[in-house]
Write a protein that holds these residues in place. Structure first.
Motif, short mmCIF file in Angstrom:
data_model
loop_
_atom_site.label_atom_id
_atom_site.label_comp_id
_atom_site.label_asym_id
_atom_site.label_seq_id
_atom_site.Cartn_x
_atom_site.Cartn_y
_atom_site.Cartn_z
N THR A 236 0.87 -1.17 0.00
CA THR A 236 0.00 0.00 0.00
C THR A 236 0.91 1.22 0.00
N GLY A 237 0.37 2.37 -0.39
CA GLY A 237 1.17 3.59 -0.37
C GLY A 237 2.17 3.64 -1.51
N GLU A 238 3.44 3.89 -1.19
CA GLU A 238 4.46 4.04 -2.23
C GLU A 238 5.69 3.22 -1.89
N ASN A 254 1.29 -7.08 -5.81
CA ASN A 254 -0.13 -6.76 -5.72
C ASN A 254 -0.25 -5.39 -5.07
N ILE A 255 -0.97 -4.49 -5.74
CA ILE A 255 -1.09 -3.11 -5.27
C ILE A 255 -2.40 -2.94 -4.53
N ASP A 256 -2.35 -3.08 -3.22
CA ASP A 256 -3.52 -2.78 -2.38
C ASP A 256 -4.76 -3.54 -2.85
N ASN A 257 -4.57 -4.75 -3.38
CA ASN A 257 -5.67 -5.57 -3.92
C ASN A 257 -6.45 -4.88 -5.03
N ARG A 258 -5.78 -3.92 -5.71
CA ARG A 258 -6.44 -3.20 -6.80
C ARG A 258 -5.83 -3.53 -8.16
N THR A 266 13.81 -5.05 -13.40
CA THR A 266 14.36 -4.85 -12.06
C THR A 266 13.85 -3.63 -11.30
N HIS A 267 14.08 -2.41 -11.81
CA HIS A 267 13.89 -1.22 -10.98
C HIS A 267 12.60 -0.48 -11.37
N PHE A 268 11.72 -0.27 -10.41
CA PHE A 268 10.48 0.44 -10.69
C PHE A 268 9.92 1.03 -9.41
N ASN A 269 9.01 2.00 -9.57
CA ASN A 269 8.38 2.69 -8.45
C ASN A 269 6.87 2.59 -8.59
N ILE A 270 6.19 2.35 -7.46
CA ILE A 270 4.73 2.31 -7.45
C ILE A 270 4.22 3.33 -6.46
N ASN A 271 3.37 4.24 -6.92
CA ASN A 271 2.70 5.21 -6.06
C ASN A 271 1.22 4.88 -6.06
N ALA A 272 0.73 4.39 -4.92
CA ALA A 272 -0.66 3.92 -4.87
C ALA A 272 -1.39 4.44 -3.63
N VAL A 320 10.19 11.04 -10.05
CA VAL A 320 9.39 9.97 -9.46
C VAL A 320 10.06 9.37 -8.22
N VAL A 321 11.37 9.16 -8.28
CA VAL A 321 12.07 8.50 -7.17
C VAL A 321 12.83 9.49 -6.30
N ALA A 322 12.55 10.78 -6.46
CA ALA A 322 13.25 11.79 -5.66
C ALA A 322 13.08 11.52 -4.16
#
Length: 397
Positions: A236-238, A254-258, A266-272, A320-322
């Motif tokens: 959840t979150g970021e 899995n992003i917050d069951n959504r 390899t490298h990625f960012n999720i903001n949820a 994004v990753v700042a």
């Protein structure tokens, strides 16, 4: 000031020899019409003739150019500070960029905190931050809560250094990071959850070697050892991920069951965050799949609440990753967007009173600033603030 005098000051800037008086003289000169051309000429000279003190090798020259060139391009990222220096926080408007080069002078010459700002109704302003609100609030830090598979909890902070045993799995806390080590052939897999509060962040190295950075008000649930056909975690979150390679066992977030993100790289960012308009998954390296769409580096999948997804190209991944690197960084961000980030990092509540100007923010500032220092910056954009405990009221300027 003549062009020759301006060039001489820029020479001293490049050599990092400016005095405080010369800094202010150069600052003033760079606001005059035509000074940007002198600045550009000096950049060209630097590229062709690296004769300045400290620029005798190509690496140093390239370092200077990487700082100078982006601020003269409207869509470029703000340059990184020189290594080992105390960088100054700043915000700049999107309407004019050439004069932002002057901010670099602060990086090389200033002592203390300085802020470079511009709104649509005022000239650039240089502010020394030496005043505070009566009730200041410290920035967030390394804080989290680890929930073990038996339901027990372990509070974590930046000063912690402990070894936690959980069956055949050992968990080492070292300052702001957890590291898992599971014994071979581990049976009876359990699940742990790492949760950061508002005002907290933390890192974890999962049992497979995958590294995860959690932003404030976020969580990750994961097994104490990976087995079966896939490695699956829930967030959840970021969070920012650097996935350990294992082609035989794909990694799925899995992003917050959504939504699910299938990791092919390899490298990625999720903001949820639930209070944001969309789930944004941004790829920095490798490949990932979101709702059947494969992303390449520099692309972002933006999934709206109604399930519709669009893919954005050439995303500013540095922005994004700042947060992971210790920065707030904004690009045409609304006041509400900025304040949502402030609320999560400083653990505050935000109220709005009256008709607030529709302003946007461009630039970056450190996440280790106190709330007072941040609010002093934002006040230059025709808003005011009232602090009552942990509630911040935003008022018209």
């Amino acid at each position: 000031m003549t062009q020759e005098e301006l060039k001489a000051l820029i020479d001293k800037y490049l050599a990092e020899e400016l005095s405080e008086q010369e800094f202010h003289a150069l600052w003033t000169a760079l606001q005059e019409p035509g000074s940007e051309e002198v600045w550009l000429d000096k950049i060209r000279d630097t590229w062709e003739n690296p004769v300045y003190q400290g620029l005798s090798d190509d690496n140093k020259r390239q370092e200077v150019l990487e700082k100078l060139l982006p601020v003269l391009t409207a869509n470029a990222a703000i340059p990184e500070p020189a290594a080992g220096r105390r960088v100054m926080a700043k915000l700049i408007s999107a309407s004019s960029y050439w004069w932002a080069a002057a901010v670099i002078l602060m990086i090389c010459c200033a002592g203390g905190y300085y802020f470079f700002l511009r709104s649509s109704r005022q000239q650039p302003v240089l502010v020394t931050n030496d005043t505070t609100y009566k009730n200041d609030i410290a920035p967030g830090g390394n804080r989290a809560l680890l929930t073990l598979s038996d339901g027990s909890t372990v509070p974590l902070d930046s000063a912690g250094n402990q070894l936690i045993h959980q069956g055949t799995t050992t968990i080492q806390q070292n300052n702001g990071q957890l590291q898992y080590k599971a014994a071979a052939g581990t049976a009876g897999i359990g699940y742990n959850t790492l949760t950061t509060p508002r005002g907290g962040q933390f890192r974890v190295r999962l049992p497979d070697g995958t590294r995860v950075w959690l932003n404030a008000a976020s969580s990750i649930r994961y097994p104490t050892a990976f087995e079966g056909k896939e490695r699956r975690v829930t967030i959840t979150g970021e969070a920012y991920f650097e996935i350990a390679g294992n082609a035989a066992m794909p990694f799925v977030v899995n992003i917050d069951n959504r939504a699910d993100v299938e990791v092919l790289g390899t490298h990625f960012n999720i903001n949820a965050y639930r209070d944001e308009a969309a789930i944004n998954t941004t790829l920095l390296e490798g490949k990932i799949r979101v709702k059947g769409t494969v992303l390449n580096p520099g692309q972002q999948a933006s999934l709206a609440a109604n399930g519709q997804m669009r893919v954005l190209n050439d995303v500013d991944t540095m922005q994004v990753v700042a947060w992971k690197e210790g920065w707030f960084q904004f690009h045409t961000a609304s006041l509400q967007e900025v304040m949502r980030q402030m609320a999560r990092w400083y653990d505050i509540e935000i109220n709005y009173q009256g008709n607030i100007d529709d302003v946007t923010f461009e630039g970056r500032m450190q996440r280790d600033l106190s709330l007072t220092q941040v609010l002093r910056i934002l006040e230059k954009y025709h808003v005011r603030f009232r602090i009552e405990g942990k509630t911040i009221t935003v008022l018209p300027g």
